[in-house]
Design an enzyme around this catalytic site. Structure first.
Site, PDB file in Angstrom:
ATOM      1  N   LEU A  36       0.772  -1.184   0.038  1.00  0.00           N
ATOM      2  CA  LEU A  36       0.071  -0.066   0.139  1.00  0.00           C
ATOM      3  C   LEU A  36       0.921   1.234   0.213  1.00  0.00           C
ATOM      4  O   LEU A  36       1.949   1.231   0.595  1.00  0.00           O
ATOM      5  CB  LEU A  36      -0.829  -0.067   1.266  1.00  0.00           C
ATOM      6  CG  LEU A  36      -2.009  -1.143   1.397  1.00  0.00           C
ATOM      7  CD1 LEU A  36      -2.689  -1.069   2.651  1.00  0.00           C
ATOM      8  CD2 LEU A  36      -2.626  -1.280   0.104  1.00  0.00           C
ATOM      9  N   HIS A  40      -3.680   4.299  -2.232  1.00  0.00           N
ATOM     10  CA  HIS A  40      -4.456   3.492  -1.595  1.00  0.00           C
ATOM     11  C   HIS A  40      -5.180   4.082  -0.223  1.00  0.00           C
ATOM     12  O   HIS A  40      -6.329   4.027  -0.085  1.00  0.00           O
ATOM     13  CB  HIS A  40      -3.774   2.079  -1.322  1.00  0.00           C
ATOM     14  CG  HIS A  40      -3.233   1.380  -2.204  1.00  0.00           C
ATOM     15  ND1 HIS A  40      -2.050   1.049  -2.415  1.00  0.00           N
ATOM     16  CD2 HIS A  40      -4.200   0.649  -3.254  1.00  0.00           C
ATOM     17  CE1 HIS A  40      -1.711   0.201  -3.485  1.00  0.00           C
ATOM     18  NE2 HIS A  40      -2.807  -0.020  -3.983  1.00  0.00           N
ATOM     19  N   GLU A 151      -8.244   6.268 -10.225  1.00  0.00           N
ATOM     20  CA  GLU A 151      -8.149   6.490 -11.586  1.00  0.00           C
ATOM     21  C   GLU A 151      -6.921   6.210 -12.280  1.00  0.00           C
ATOM     22  O   GLU A 151      -6.726   6.310 -13.481  1.00  0.00           O
ATOM     23  CB  GLU A 151      -8.598   7.959 -11.791  1.00  0.00           C
ATOM     24  CG  GLU A 151     -10.132   8.072 -11.546  1.00  0.00           C
ATOM     25  CD  GLU A 151     -10.552   9.635 -12.163  1.00  0.00           C
ATOM     26  OE1 GLU A 151      -9.887  10.472 -11.847  1.00  0.00           O
ATOM     27  OE2 GLU A 151     -11.579   9.569 -12.115  1.00  0.00           O
ATOM     28  N   LYS A 152      -5.711   5.745 -11.561  1.00  0.00           N
ATOM     29  CA  LYS A 152      -4.625   5.493 -12.136  1.00  0.00           C
ATOM     30  C   LYS A 152      -4.935   4.164 -13.336  1.00  0.00           C
ATOM     31  O   LYS A 152      -4.527   4.200 -14.294  1.00  0.00           O
ATOM     32  CB  LYS A 152      -3.639   5.157 -11.369  1.00  0.00           C
ATOM     33  CG  LYS A 152      -2.003   4.773 -12.110  1.00  0.00           C
ATOM     34  CD  LYS A 152      -1.135   4.550 -11.349  1.00  0.00           C
ATOM     35  CE  LYS A 152      -0.882   3.294 -10.720  1.00  0.00           C
ATOM     36  NZ  LYS A 152      -0.742   2.158 -11.437  1.00  0.00           N
ATOM     37  N   ARG A 190       4.064  -0.657  -7.982  1.00  0.00           N
ATOM     38  CA  ARG A 190       5.462  -1.145  -8.937  1.00  0.00           C
ATOM     39  C   ARG A 190       6.697  -0.223  -8.747  1.00  0.00           C
ATOM     40  O   ARG A 190       7.699  -0.540  -9.234  1.00  0.00           O
ATOM     41  CB  ARG A 190       4.988  -1.335 -10.212  1.00  0.00           C
ATOM     42  CG  ARG A 190       4.053  -2.527 -10.556  1.00  0.00           C
ATOM     43  CD  ARG A 190       3.759  -2.912 -12.064  1.00  0.00           C
ATOM     44  NE  ARG A 190       3.202  -4.308 -12.107  1.00  0.00           N
ATOM     45  CZ  ARG A 190       1.858  -4.316 -12.230  1.00  0.00           C
ATOM     46  NH1 ARG A 190       1.123  -3.389 -12.032  1.00  0.00           N
ATOM     47  NH2 ARG A 190       1.597  -5.597 -12.431  1.00  0.00           N
TER      48      ARG A 190
END
Ligand code: PAF
Length: 284
Positions: A36, A40, A151-152, A190
């Protein structure tokens, strides 16, 4: 602050949720794959503010990884995740095992229509089917009043809305804005796989997208796509997988700026081995 519960069995989760419901509380769900970050946590804080019970699922869903290497390297930080969730006011963390979520193989094949066929649908075959499998299982277990997504993953939200519509869940899907670092880089689990050098280069993704907003005022859609793609491909270790400018509602590519009222550019870039996505709205 309430005591946060960590639950790994669906039956225990359902029992706790019915207790919250009996107290007249509404249920919000934030589905995550853990590792997270502040993106998040923004979803979690909104979920806590809008519901009497905030459930966060932390589950690295194997069925949505078309690349086994990506699944193997996906960051997993369960202890740190729980500490952050407790601080954010989450009520229940649902951390099931793979066997709990998939006691037998999920053979369901969703037909999620045109929104699922372009971009990620084309480059990650089976990905959205896996997302629909796990999100539908989570919705069935939690029966949330509201579910929160960032919205990513712009296309993912459209696909989940379609899945939600087809399966007639009574859940409201809430899309929350991208959270960015101070330099503009979109937060992603990532990002922690990037080397310091790659991280320095990766900031060009958002910066190029932002520059393209001005570029687009004087240029065509095709020229804007070429501007973004060529600028990023010149940077060491970066390779644009696709940059598409689409109708923000249908996710279909547009040919001209007059083709839609809501226009979004969606990008996927490899930075070394790390696959990063971002997007920007040209018109809302
Ligand atoms: O966006 C994600 O992290 C995942 O795709 C989701 C929605 C939690 C499903 O595994």
């Amino acid at each position: 602050m309430c005591i946060m519960e960590i639950i790994s069995k669906t039956s225990d989760l359902q029992a706790r949720i019915s207790a919250y419901r009996k107290e007249g509380k509404q249920i919000g769900l934030v589905p995550t794959m853990g590792a997270l970050h502040d993106g998040h946590l923004a979803l979690v804080r909104r979920c806590v503010a809008e519901n009497g019970c905030c459930v966060v699922s932390v589950f690295v869903n194997p069925t949505q990884f078309n690349d086994k290497n990506d699944l193997l390297h996906y960051p997993r930080t369960p202890e740190a995740d729980c500490a952050l969730l407790e601080k954010a006011g989450c009520h229940i963390v649902f951390m099931p095992s793979v066997e709990e979520m998939y006691p037998q193989e999920d053979t369901r094949v969703f037909n999620l229509g045109a929104v699922a066929e372009v971009m990620e649908g084309k480059y990650r075959p089976g990905h959205f089917n896996g997302v629909a499998q796990i999100v539908s299982k989570l919705f069935a277990a939690v029966t949330p009043d509201r579910a929160y997504f960032g919205e990513k993953d712009f296309q993912q939200i459209a696909v989940i809305r379609e899945m939600n519509r087809q399966l007639k869940f009574p859940t409201e899907i809430i899309a929350c804005p991208i959270v960015r670092e101070a330099d503009g880089m979109a937060l992603s689990s990532r990002n922690r796989r990037l080397t310091p050098e790659q991280r320095k280069n990766a900031v060009n993704i958002s910066q190029t997208l932002f520059k393209s907003l001005t570029f687009a005022e004087q240029h065509s859609v095709a020229e804007t796509i070429a501007f973004v793609t060529e600028s990023l491909n010149r940077i060491p270790e970066m390779r644009v997988e696709y940059y598409e400018i689409v109708d923000g509602n249908t996710l279909q590519p547009i040919a001209s700026w007059s083709d839609a009222d809501y226009i979004v550019g969606c990008i996927t870039v490899y930075c070394g081995e790390v696959r990063l996505i971002d997007n920007v709205a040209y018109r809302k």
